[in-house]
Design a protein around this motif. Structure first.
Motif, mmCIF file in Angstrom:
data_model
loop_
_atom_site.group_PDB
_atom_site.id
_atom_site.type_symbol
_atom_site.label_atom_id
_atom_site.label_comp_id
_atom_site.label_asym_id
_atom_site.label_seq_id
_atom_site.Cartn_x
_atom_site.Cartn_y
_atom_site.Cartn_z
ATOM 1 N N TYR A 1 7.092 65.089 18.998
ATOM 2 C CA TYR A 1 8.024 64.903 20.120
ATOM 3 C C TYR A 1 8.365 66.239 20.786
ATOM 4 O O TYR A 1 8.078 66.444 21.971
ATOM 5 C CB TYR A 1 9.310 64.186 19.670
ATOM 6 N N PHE A 2 8.974 67.159 20.028
ATOM 7 C CA PHE A 2 9.437 68.393 20.665
ATOM 8 C C PHE A 2 8.267 69.277 21.109
ATOM 9 O O PHE A 2 8.414 70.036 22.075
ATOM 10 C CB PHE A 2 10.399 69.137 19.737
ATOM 11 N N ASP B 1 16.166 53.592 15.793
ATOM 12 C CA ASP B 1 16.922 53.767 17.044
ATOM 13 C C ASP B 1 17.767 55.042 17.040
ATOM 14 O O ASP B 1 17.913 55.697 18.066
ATOM 15 C CB ASP B 1 17.842 52.564 17.288
ATOM 16 N N HIS B 2 18.337 55.349 15.883
ATOM 17 C CA HIS B 2 19.171 56.554 15.819
ATOM 18 C C HIS B 2 18.324 57.797 16.072
ATOM 19 O O HIS B 2 18.726 58.699 16.815
ATOM 20 C CB HIS B 2 19.877 56.635 14.466
ATOM 21 N N LEU B 3 17.133 57.801 15.484
ATOM 22 C CA LEU B 3 16.240 58.951 15.693
ATOM 23 C C LEU B 3 15.794 59.033 17.155
ATOM 24 O O LEU B 3 15.722 60.128 17.729
ATOM 25 C CB LEU B 3 15.019 58.858 14.762
ATOM 26 N N VAL B 4 15.543 57.889 17.774
ATOM 27 C CA VAL B 4 15.188 57.886 19.207
ATOM 28 C C VAL B 4 16.280 58.602 20.003
ATOM 29 O O VAL B 4 16.006 59.457 20.857
ATOM 30 C CB VAL B 4 15.000 56.441 19.750
ATOM 31 N N ALA C 1 17.636 65.717 14.544
ATOM 32 C CA ALA C 1 16.506 64.785 14.458
ATOM 33 C C ALA C 1 15.699 65.051 13.191
ATOM 34 O O ALA C 1 15.303 64.115 12.477
ATOM 35 C CB ALA C 1 15.613 64.925 15.696
ATOM 36 N N ARG C 2 15.473 66.314 12.889
ATOM 37 C CA ARG C 2 14.712 66.673 11.686
ATOM 38 C C ARG C 2 15.452 66.219 10.426
ATOM 39 O O ARG C 2 14.857 65.644 9.512
ATOM 40 C CB ARG C 2 14.471 68.183 11.639
ATOM 41 N N ALA C 3 16.756 66.462 10.395
ATOM 42 C CA ALA C 3 17.550 66.095 9.213
ATOM 43 C C ALA C 3 17.560 64.575 9.039
ATOM 44 O O ALA C 3 17.383 64.058 7.932
ATOM 45 C CB ALA C 3 18.969 66.634 9.361
ATOM 46 N N THR D 1 8.319 56.407 15.754
ATOM 47 C CA THR D 1 9.538 56.677 16.522
ATOM 48 C C THR D 1 9.351 57.882 17.442
ATOM 49 O O THR D 1 9.816 57.884 18.595
ATOM 50 C CB THR D 1 10.726 56.903 15.561
ATOM 51 N N SER D 2 8.660 58.914 16.976
ATOM 52 C CA SER D 2 8.461 60.093 17.833
ATOM 53 C C SER D 2 7.576 59.734 19.031
ATOM 54 O O SER D 2 7.811 60.203 20.151
ATOM 55 C CB SER D 2 7.874 61.268 17.035
ATOM 56 N N LYS D 3 6.597 58.860 18.806
ATOM 57 C CA LYS D 3 5.718 58.447 19.912
ATOM 58 C C LYS D 3 6.466 57.508 20.880
ATOM 59 O O LYS D 3 6.236 57.543 22.089
ATOM 60 C CB LYS D 3 4.462 57.769 19.362
#
Ligand code: NAI
Length: 275
Positions: A87-88, A125-128, A139-141, A166-168
């Motif tokens: 993602y990043f 969803d939280h990670l999104v 996000a990493r944690a 999720t990252s995609k």
């Protein structure tokens, strides 16, 4: 002829995309962990900064297009690294390179997402939210913590499957949100996502079965075409999105998966506007 930056240029889809551009006579600045014009780790902020600086130096501050292809698979043991790289990596690099795409005619950008964003039922969803908010540390944690509750059988083969899908997913959403902002759209710069399915590359054979054992009829996801993708199948579309003629397509996701997504979710598209 144009000048294009391609990440992940040392292998698989990135290598095939760089080769196709070079065969058409373009200049390519390849970026990868090894065997590239720019050697950089796109999983770190320093690596992304170094990559952007070097690309801009090598292209003299002007690019015709960027293909953000580099990425890792769900077999990577470190879910936090998957979030950073998948993602990043593309988001920060494209943010840094956007000004170089701003010129007469407008530049082109394309990212490689994945059909796992819509076919893996493990989107977090939280990670999104954390990814789209640009909070890499949180996000990493979160990705690392969520990984610990994965069922053991899944953890053995695809320990980062949720962070991967999720990252995609977040990447494709970032593309839709970003492509239509005036800084991109009104400067003539297009930004799109390609969502590949199962494509035979070192990433895929490392994540699932060896190439010899691959059988479309027993693969875990449906493969309606009865074939697996090859890097050239994706490189073809990468070069279409990067071509100057592709100026009216932006914010799109093109699924290139032999029919997997359509077979799994035939009625998911079109999605009607709520009324
Ligand atoms: P690959 O492993 O053949 O190529 C990926 C390239 O990215 C490698 O050269 C690798 O060194 C580079 N890379 C990985 N981490 C990096 C980092 N931190 N910094 C700089 N470069 C890095 O894999 P493939 O399959 O060609 O993957 C290309 C993209 O396609 C990835 O984003 C992957 O997630 C995505 N994808 C792959 C699918 C498949 O079935 N092969 C399916 C859907 C998406």
């Amino acid at each position: 002829m144009g000048t294009y930056a391609v990440t992940g240029s040392a292998s698989g889809m990135g290598a095939a995309s760089a080769a196709r551009l070079r065969e058409a006579g373009h200049r390519v600045v390849g970026v990868d962990l090894r065997d590239a014009d720019v050697t950089a780790d796109l999983g770190t902020a320093d690596g992304r900064r170094h990559a952007a600086d070097e690309i801009l130096r090598l292209c003299g501050g002007a690019l015709d297009g960027v293909a953000a292809v580099a990425g890792v698979g769900p077999n990577l043991p470190d879910a936090a690294a998957v979030a950073s790289i998948n993602y990043f990596g593309p988001v920060a690099l494209l943010d840094a390179l956007r000004p170089a795409l701003e010129h007469e005619g407008g530049g082109r950008a394309v990212v490689i997402g994945s059909n796992s964003a819509t076919t893996v039922p493990m989107i977090d969803d939280h990670l999104v939210g954390l990814l789209l908010a640009g909070d890499e540390e949180a996000a990493r944690a979160h990705a690392a913590g969520a990984q610990r509750s994965l069922p053991a059988a899944l953890a053995a083969t695809s320990p980062s499957i949720s962070a991967y899908a999720t990252s995609k997913f977040a990447l494709a959403r970032w593309v839709r949100r970003t492509a239509v902002t005036p800084e991109w759209a009104r400067r003539g710069i297009t930004l799109n996502t390609i969502a590949p399915g199962a494509v035979v590359t070192p990433l895929m054979t490392g994540s699932t079965l060896s190439e010899d054992d691959l059988d479309p009829d027993t693969f875990p996801t449906p493969m309606p075409r009865g074939i697996f993708g090859r890097p050239a199948d994706i490189a073809f579309w990468v070069t279409q999105f990067l071509s100057p003629e592709a100026g009216f397509t932006t914010g799109a996701t093109l699924t290139v998966d032999g029919g997997t997504d359509a077979a799994m979710r035939p009625d998911a598209q079109p999605t009607a506007m709520p009324h």
